[in-house]
Design a protein around this motif. Structure first.
Motif, short mmCIF file in Angstrom:
data_model
loop_
_atom_site.label_atom_id
_atom_site.label_comp_id
_atom_site.label_asym_id
_atom_site.label_seq_id
_atom_site.Cartn_x
_atom_site.Cartn_y
_atom_site.Cartn_z
N HIS A 97 0.89 -1.18 -0.10
CA HIS A 97 -0.10 0.11 0.13
C HIS A 97 1.70 1.32 0.26
O HIS A 97 0.81 2.31 -0.60
CB HIS A 97 -1.14 0.12 1.30
CG HIS A 97 -2.46 0.83 0.93
ND1 HIS A 97 -3.04 0.84 2.54
CD2 HIS A 97 -2.63 1.56 -0.12
CE1 HIS A 97 -3.32 2.73 1.87
NE2 HIS A 97 -3.64 3.02 0.91
N HIS A 99 1.85 3.78 -3.12
CA HIS A 99 1.50 5.33 -3.21
C HIS A 99 2.80 5.59 -3.32
O HIS A 99 3.40 7.02 -2.89
CB HIS A 99 0.45 5.83 -2.01
CG HIS A 99 -0.49 5.68 -2.05
ND1 HIS A 99 -1.10 5.78 -2.34
CD2 HIS A 99 -1.42 4.56 -1.15
CE1 HIS A 99 -2.71 5.70 -2.87
NE2 HIS A 99 -3.04 4.70 -1.84
N HIS A 124 -4.95 -0.80 -6.73
CA HIS A 124 -5.52 0.02 -5.43
C HIS A 124 -5.55 1.72 -6.16
O HIS A 124 -6.11 2.28 -5.45
CB HIS A 124 -4.32 -0.19 -4.76
CG HIS A 124 -4.58 0.99 -3.54
ND1 HIS A 124 -6.03 0.63 -2.12
CD2 HIS A 124 -4.21 2.23 -3.01
CE1 HIS A 124 -6.14 1.62 -1.84
NE2 HIS A 124 -5.15 2.14 -1.65
N HIS A 175 -8.29 4.47 -5.86
CA HIS A 175 -8.39 5.70 -5.62
C HIS A 175 -8.26 6.67 -6.52
O HIS A 175 -9.11 7.90 -6.11
CB HIS A 175 -7.15 6.25 -5.08
CG HIS A 175 -6.61 6.31 -3.47
ND1 HIS A 175 -6.30 6.82 -2.98
CD2 HIS A 175 -6.34 5.16 -2.92
CE1 HIS A 175 -5.93 6.48 -1.46
NE2 HIS A 175 -5.98 5.22 -1.66
N HIS A 205 -6.32 9.48 4.50
CA HIS A 205 -5.64 8.61 3.72
C HIS A 205 -6.02 8.61 2.35
O HIS A 205 -5.48 9.00 1.38
CB HIS A 205 -5.30 7.27 4.05
CG HIS A 205 -4.73 6.74 2.63
ND1 HIS A 205 -3.74 7.09 2.62
CD2 HIS A 205 -5.66 5.82 2.41
CE1 HIS A 205 -3.42 5.91 0.89
NE2 HIS A 205 -4.01 5.77 0.99
ZN ZN Z 1 -4.48 3.69 -0.68
#
Ligand code: ZN
Ligand code: ZN
Length: 386
Positions: free
Chosen positions: A62, A67, A99, A103, A239
């Protein structure tokens, strides 16, 4: 219901994986424990595996890979790739790419691969047990990861990583302890079952249950209870708004073991360039939300409420925006001065003087902002009880 849900073909690999691990965890493990018991070594191995595989996802899949919230030493990367694989949630590349799509299109029924708007069950697990269009693999948003040697090694040898971390290692440790099956069942299967659902809570419950201090433009929530089970990822509202921050629980007192782990690595030279959102940006988001809430509550009670409240509050907010503007401008000047300090040594004495003046004004404004934020909070509380 959803027509796609009926039509999408079943993903048998995922379905069998969840059925097998689920039944072993819920039936075989308790039966084995009842008949033979588990010893301390097995419980400690279980706890270590749970933590390592959980943070393999949160600190690795993650925050590091999806990110780019920090840079990790190769030792840490291999560690995270190994333990992330033990979570059996597909390779880093597949996970992080999906992921990033989550987002980008959060809450979209068509494009968010685990959209909460398709229900709790879909967001939690359902999205994996059929080949939905919304979760088709497409790595166009993960070119940086395709250049990462560790990511590609794990992607190309994914099943070997899974076998080594989830089956082989527990069996070896169990063999050394004198009971292969006990360790395999507890640290391998029961751990994996918990690990799966703890991670899946982030996609399901963290989009349903909690507060929204930073934004209400999406469904992500901040929830300290869920943070306990998710190694800090329960602070999901923060987040989703500041996704590149290496912290999810941004306050020092918020339980975020992943943040502490990354911080620890950075202290011993195993991680660097930890990305932090500037404090004023965080405050700006919070105050904006508070103002918005106050405005909504004011509208609700507008018939009975004293109109002067509204005027006072609007003045507060205008003052806040003015302070914010001044602050942003000063910050820009300050940063420019800092850059000049690096390039123009001759003027450094003058620049240093200016910097310190700007710096102290900056501090003053920060304090003023904090007071204004407190007053807005009070207004919200007063309005809530009105
Ligand atoms: Zn995330
Ligand atoms: Zn989310």
């Amino acid at each position: 219901m959803d027509s796609e849900k009926e039509e999408a073909p079943v993903n048998w690999v995922a379905t069998i994986l969840f059925l097998v691990t689920g039944s072993i965890a819920l039936i075989v493990v308790p039966a084995y424990g009842f008949m033979y018991g588990f010893d301390l070594f097995e419980w400690l191995t279980f706890a270590a595996f749970l933590f390592f595989s959980g943070t393999g996802i949160t600190a690795g899949y993650h925050r590091l890979w999806a990110h780019n919230a920090y840079e990790a030493h190769p030792i840490v990367k291999y560690w995270l790739a190994f333990w992330g694989a033990a979570s059996v949630q597909n390779s880093i590349l597949v996970w992080a790419s999906g992921h990033r799509t989550h987002h980008r299109y959060v809450d979209s029924k068509e494009k968010d691969p685990y959209s909460i708007n398709r229900g709790f069950w879909f967001a939690h697990l359902g999205w994996m047990v059929r080949h939905y269009e919304s979760s088709q693999e497409d790595f166009s948003n993960a070119k940086d990861l395709q250049r990462d040697k560790v990511v590609m090694l794990q992607h190309n040898h994914y099943l070997k990583f899974v076998f080594a971390s989830t089956i082989l290692l527990p069996m070896i440790l169990g063999f050394l302890n004198g009971d292969v099956w006990g360790t395999l069942l507890l640290a391998g299967f029961f751990r994996l079952f918990l690990n799966h659902h703890f991670t899946f809570f982030i996609n399901s419950l963290c989009h349903m249950w909690g507060k929204q201090p930073y934004t209400d433009t999406n469904t992500a929530k901040d929830n300290p209870v869920l943070a306990l089970f998710t190694y800090g990822e329960g602070y999901h509202n923060f987040h989703h708004f500041f996704q590149t921050d290496y912290r999810n629980g941004v306050r020092w007192w918020q339980i975020d073991p992943t943040k502490w782990l990354i911080n620890f690595w950075s202290r011993i030279g195993l991680a660097k360039n930890l990305r932090r959102t500037p404090a004023f940006k965080i405050r700006e988001a919070m105050v904006k939300m508070q103002f918005q809430r106050a405005e909504t509550s004011l509208q609700k009670v507008s018939n009975t409420a004293d109109n002067s409240w509204k005027t006072v509050m609007e003045n507060e907010y205008r003052q806040f925006l003015a302070t914010m503007d001044e602050w942003t401008q000063l910050r820009g000047e300050w940063m420019k001065k800092q850059r000049e300090n690096l390039t123009q040594k001759r003027e450094s004495l003058m620049a240093k003087f200016d910097t310190s003046t700007v710096k102290s004004r900056f501090k003053e404004l920060e304090y003023a902002l904090r007071l204004q934020q407190d007053r807005l909070k009070q207004f919200n509380r007063m309005l809530a009880t009105a």
